[in-house]
Design an enzyme around this catalytic site. Structure first.
Site, PDB file in Angstrom:
ATOM      1  N   ASN A 118      85.991  28.376  84.024  1.00  0.00           N
ATOM      2  CA  ASN A 118      84.880  29.185  84.840  1.00  0.00           C
ATOM      3  C   ASN A 118      83.626  29.245  83.941  1.00  0.00           C
ATOM      4  OD1 ASN A 118      83.384  30.935  86.201  1.00  0.00           O
ATOM      5  ND2 ASN A 118      84.840  32.782  85.683  1.00  0.00           N
ATOM      6  N   SER A 168      91.355  35.206  76.958  1.00  0.00           N
ATOM      7  CA  SER A 168      91.302  34.919  75.488  1.00  0.00           C
ATOM      8  C   SER A 168      92.179  33.763  75.345  1.00  0.00           C
ATOM      9  CB  SER A 168      91.418  36.013  74.799  1.00  0.00           C
ATOM     10  OG  SER A 168      90.530  37.009  74.862  1.00  0.00           O
ATOM     11  N   GLU A 198      85.820  39.909  87.182  1.00  0.00           N
ATOM     12  CA  GLU A 198      84.493  40.372  87.042  1.00  0.00           C
ATOM     13  C   GLU A 198      84.059  40.608  88.532  1.00  0.00           C
ATOM     14  OE1 GLU A 198      82.769  37.282  84.527  1.00  0.00           O
ATOM     15  OE2 GLU A 198      84.091  38.066  82.990  1.00  0.00           O
ATOM     16  N   GLY A 216      87.708  38.041  77.830  1.00  0.00           N
ATOM     17  CA  GLY A 216      86.051  38.016  77.566  1.00  0.00           C
ATOM     18  C   GLY A 216      85.940  38.422  75.998  1.00  0.00           C
ATOM     19  N   LYS A 225      81.173  30.689  84.271  1.00  0.00           N
ATOM     20  CA  LYS A 225      80.646  32.123  84.679  1.00  0.00           C
ATOM     21  C   LYS A 225      78.997  31.925  84.797  1.00  0.00           C
ATOM     22  CE  LYS A 225      84.291  34.384  82.201  1.00  0.00           C
ATOM     23  NZ  LYS A 225      84.835  35.535  81.563  1.00  0.00           N
ATOM     24  N   GLU A 263      95.173  36.834  85.095  1.00  0.00           N
ATOM     25  CA  GLU A 263      94.074  37.264  83.923  1.00  0.00           C
ATOM     26  C   GLU A 263      94.061  38.659  83.647  1.00  0.00           C
ATOM     27  OE1 GLU A 263      90.986  33.831  83.466  1.00  0.00           O
ATOM     28  OE2 GLU A 263      90.327  35.014  85.266  1.00  0.00           O
ATOM     29  N   HIS A 271      87.829  36.659  90.635  1.00  0.00           N
ATOM     30  CA  HIS A 271      87.918  36.915  89.508  1.00  0.00           C
ATOM     31  C   HIS A 271      87.746  38.330  88.870  1.00  0.00           C
ATOM     32  CE1 HIS A 271      86.140  36.705  85.269  1.00  0.00           C
ATOM     33  NE2 HIS A 271      87.005  35.607  85.297  1.00  0.00           N
TER      34      HIS A 271
HETATM   35  P1  PGA Z   1      87.852  34.173  78.029  1.00  0.00           P
HETATM   36  O1  PGA Z   1      87.474  34.107  79.819  1.00  0.00           O
HETATM   37  O2  PGA Z   1      88.948  32.893  77.890  1.00  0.00           O
HETATM   38  O3  PGA Z   1      86.371  33.921  77.555  1.00  0.00           O
HETATM   39  O4  PGA Z   1      88.774  35.577  77.874  1.00  0.00           O
HETATM   40  C1  PGA Z   1      88.631  34.106  80.829  1.00  0.00           C
HETATM   41  C2  PGA Z   1      88.074  34.130  82.100  1.00  0.00           C
HETATM   42  O5  PGA Z   1      87.467  35.193  82.527  1.00  0.00           O
HETATM   43  O6  PGA Z   1      88.512  33.549  82.960  1.00  0.00           O
END
Ligand code: PGA
Length: 261
Positions: free
Chosen positions: A10, A218, A102, A178, A12, A172, A100
């Site tokens: 993604n 991550s 977020e 993040g 983002k 996730e 997601h």
């Molecule tokens: P990240 O993001 O790998 O940067 O932790 C994962 C995500 O939000 O799908």
């Protein structure tokens, strides 16, 4: 049941139109051979809305599937700032992400809203990628399994078994996502994926075995292969590490080279 091997990212709110286009081109070039050698691999990218049209025109979706990061559940109406499934249909997309972390935790979306979006995705023939995950606080209270079960049960409510080939799940953990995220221990990720698999079985019986469950949060070059080989993890959903095409292609090559799936 043998499921495919999934790798996706993604993007983002990163990369403008030109950057998205050149990223997708580089990623396609760097993964073409891997795709040919691994016909059971599914590679997908979710660019920003403003990049989707250009991305859709310039990407061979037999190599990289494209999807949207979010979608409204209504076809049209007084929903300022939203994008409807009908609008996304015009772009020849395969996939829509729903829920997601977020969206849930920055924009306050509820399980019921995620369910409406999943039902809309089914109605319009998209694959719906339902993201689930517990917060740090929920983990602390020891209710992660209950949270995941609730997110799955509400998120998939009303989805018929015949539509399950259009359902993907991404686990996730919110605390793992993040820049401030702490990577989940591999054993923990596998344990939660097992809960996901059990919940899907409980809801749909063996029909649920077509639904892949991806791990995200991550994922990096150090933990990717160990996560990927876990029995209940069907693929990796990668954020930051995937936004450089060379690194993402390297991560995918490393996982596939384990040969253990
Ligand atoms: P990240 O993001 O790998 O940067 O932790 C994962 C995500 O939000 O799908």
């Amino acid at each position: 049941m043998k499921r495919k091997k999934y790798f996706g990212s993604n993007l983002k709110m990163y990369k403008n139109v030109a950057q998205t286009e050149s990223y997708l081109k580089e990623l396609a070039d760097r993964t073409r051979e891997l795709c040919m050698q691994n016909p059971d691999m599914e590679l997908f990218i979710l660019p920003s809305y403003t990049s989707l049209e250009t991305a859709s025109k310039s990407t061979d979706q037999s190599e990289i599937h494209l999807g949207a990061q979010n979608m409204c559940w209504e076809d049209e109406g007084q929903f300022t700032g939203e994008i409807s499934p009908v609008m996304l249909e015009e772009l020849d997309l395969h996939l829509v992400m729903v829920g997601h972390s977020e969206r849930r935790h920055v924009f306050g979306e509820s399980n019921i809203e995620e369910n409406k979006k999943m039902l809309a995705a089914m109605k319009h023939g998209f694959t719906g990628l339902l993201c689930i995950g517990e917060t740090k606080e929920e983990k602390g209270y020891g209710i992660a399994d209950e949270v995941l079960r609730t997110q799955i049960k509400v998120g998939l409510h009303g989805i018929a078994a015949e539509d399950l080939d259009k359902v993907w799940i991404a686990y996730e953990p919110v605390w793992a996502i993040g820049v401030n995220g702490i990577p989940a221990p591999v054993e923990y990720a596998q344990e939660k994926h097992h809960v996901i698999r059990e919940t899907l079985r409980e809801l749909y019986g063996e029909a649920a075995d077509v639904v892949p469950a991806l791990y995200g949060g991550s994922v990096n070059l150090e933990n990717a292969t160990r996560l990927f080989v876990q029995p209940d993890i069907d693929g990796l959903y990668v954020g930051r590490v995937a936004w450089d095409a060379k690194r993402f292609a390297g991560l995918i090559a490393d996982c596939l080279a384990t040969g253990e799936k």
